[in-house]
Design a protein around this motif. Structure first.
Motif, PDB file in Angstrom:
ATOM      1  N   LEU A  28       0.683  -1.155   0.085  1.00 46.71           N
ATOM      2  CA  LEU A  28       0.093   0.193   0.281  1.00 46.71           C
ATOM      3  C   LEU A  28       1.218   1.305   0.110  1.00 46.71           C
ATOM      4  O   LEU A  28       0.511   1.892  -0.379  1.00 46.71           O
ATOM      5  N   GLY A  31       2.355   1.568  -3.325  1.00 53.16           N
ATOM      6  CA  GLY A  31       1.545   2.337  -4.363  1.00 53.16           C
ATOM      7  C   GLY A  31       1.502   3.972  -3.714  1.00 53.16           C
ATOM      8  O   GLY A  31       1.445   4.430  -5.077  1.00 53.16           O
ATOM      9  N   ALA A  56      -2.437  -7.683  -2.968  1.00 51.79           N
ATOM     10  CA  ALA A  56      -2.630  -7.038  -4.200  1.00 51.79           C
ATOM     11  C   ALA A  56      -4.169  -5.767  -5.068  1.00 51.79           C
ATOM     12  O   ALA A  56      -4.682  -7.040  -6.024  1.00 51.79           O
ATOM     13  N   ALA A  60      -2.584  -2.246  -8.210  1.00 53.56           N
ATOM     14  CA  ALA A  60      -1.140  -1.738  -7.385  1.00 53.56           C
ATOM     15  C   ALA A  60       0.309  -1.948  -8.480  1.00 53.56           C
ATOM     16  O   ALA A  60       0.276  -2.655  -9.141  1.00 53.56           O
TER      17      ALA A  60
END
Length: 277
Positions: A28, A31, A56, A60
């Motif tokens: 996360l 990203g 994911a 992602a």
């Protein structure tokens, strides 16, 4: 629109080894940092790869299965990064299980030495701080501080666990050449991690002959002079320059995801060297 010029971070850690955050949270954060690809390279384990891939969502960053093997050349510790390995390759799993066992025996020896200095811990106290039984000095140091036996981690290493200190026990593991060969047999591509941290220049030519493909040039501990030096050395030896943040999560200090790694063109060159183009 991606905000980072860094396309791929090829050196990160989760709480499956000595990082502080779970693989899904690491993905996360990657990203949010604008990365298009991230390699999970936990120490001596690939167990965090599937949890990261399984978390994911659509859009992602690409998850690259990797690891960082802690290899020994005499008394010198050399870290070999593997990328695009098959996490389910049986010989890799067998060797990592053997390394895990050696880590436990080393921890037991360290605890024995600590008792001679009136620092008494049970192995269970230490193993309870690990995610998957992959124990190391950081877990022992944390257990000591949690028990109030020493005020802080810096003091633990300075007085007991640092290299040359009374409770330090040499690590036993694969040779760097064997590490490179294991990664290649597992379908991956191997590179030397943070060469600026140790003196390994003389090892690089024979490792290249053993199938080493890359050299980590961009790393938080490398100065601009290091980057120039290792870029030239990689070119001289026919190695692909790689890079990564060596991110460990909340305990990474000034190291930030998206600040170290490879631009898209450099990443595609490394991917092509791995036969993944």
């Amino acid at each position: 629109m991606r905000l980072s010029l860094i396309h791929a971070d090829l050196h990160t850690h989760s709480d499956y080894s000595d990082g502080s955050i779970p693989p899904p949270e690491l993905l996360l954060r990657a990203g949010y940092a604008g990365l298009a690809a991230i390699a999970l390279t936990d120490h001596d384990t690939v167990d965090g790869v599937e949890p990261m891939r399984g978390a994911a969502p659509e859009g992602a960053p690409e998850v690259i299965a990797g690891l960082e093997l802690s290899c020994m050349d005499g008394d010198d510790e050399i870290h070999i990064l593997g990328h695009w390995v098959d996490p389910d390759y049986p010989p890799l799993r067998t060797e990592l299980a053997r390394i895990r066992g050696m880590r436990v025996r080393r921890a037991e020896s360290i605890l024995d030495r600590l008792r001679a200095h009136r620092i008494v811990l049970d192995l269970e106290d230490v193993m309870g701080l690990t995610r998957n039984g992959l124990v190391g000095r950081p877990h022992i140091a944390e257990a000591i501080v949690r028990r109030g036996l020493v005020p802080d981690l810096e003091t633990v290493y300075r007085k007991y666990l640092g290299d040359g200190r009374p409770a330090a026990v040499p690590k036993r593991s694969l040779s760097p050449a064997d590490g490179v060969r294991l990664i290649r047999r597992a379908g991956g591509i191997a590179s030397v991690a943070h060469p600026g941290v140790g003196a390994i220049r003389n090892l690089l030519p024979p490792l290249a002959a053993s199938g080493l493909a890359g050299l980590e040039v961009w790393h938080p501990k490398h100065s601009s002079r290091d980057v120039e030096r290792f870029t030239a050395l990689a070119e001289q030896l026919g190695l692909v320059p790689t890079g990564g943040s060596d991110y460990h999560g909340l305990d990474s200090g000034a190291t930030i995801l998206g600040h170290y790694g490879l631009t898209e063109d450099r990443f595609e060159r490394y991917r092509a060297a791995a036969g993944r183009g």
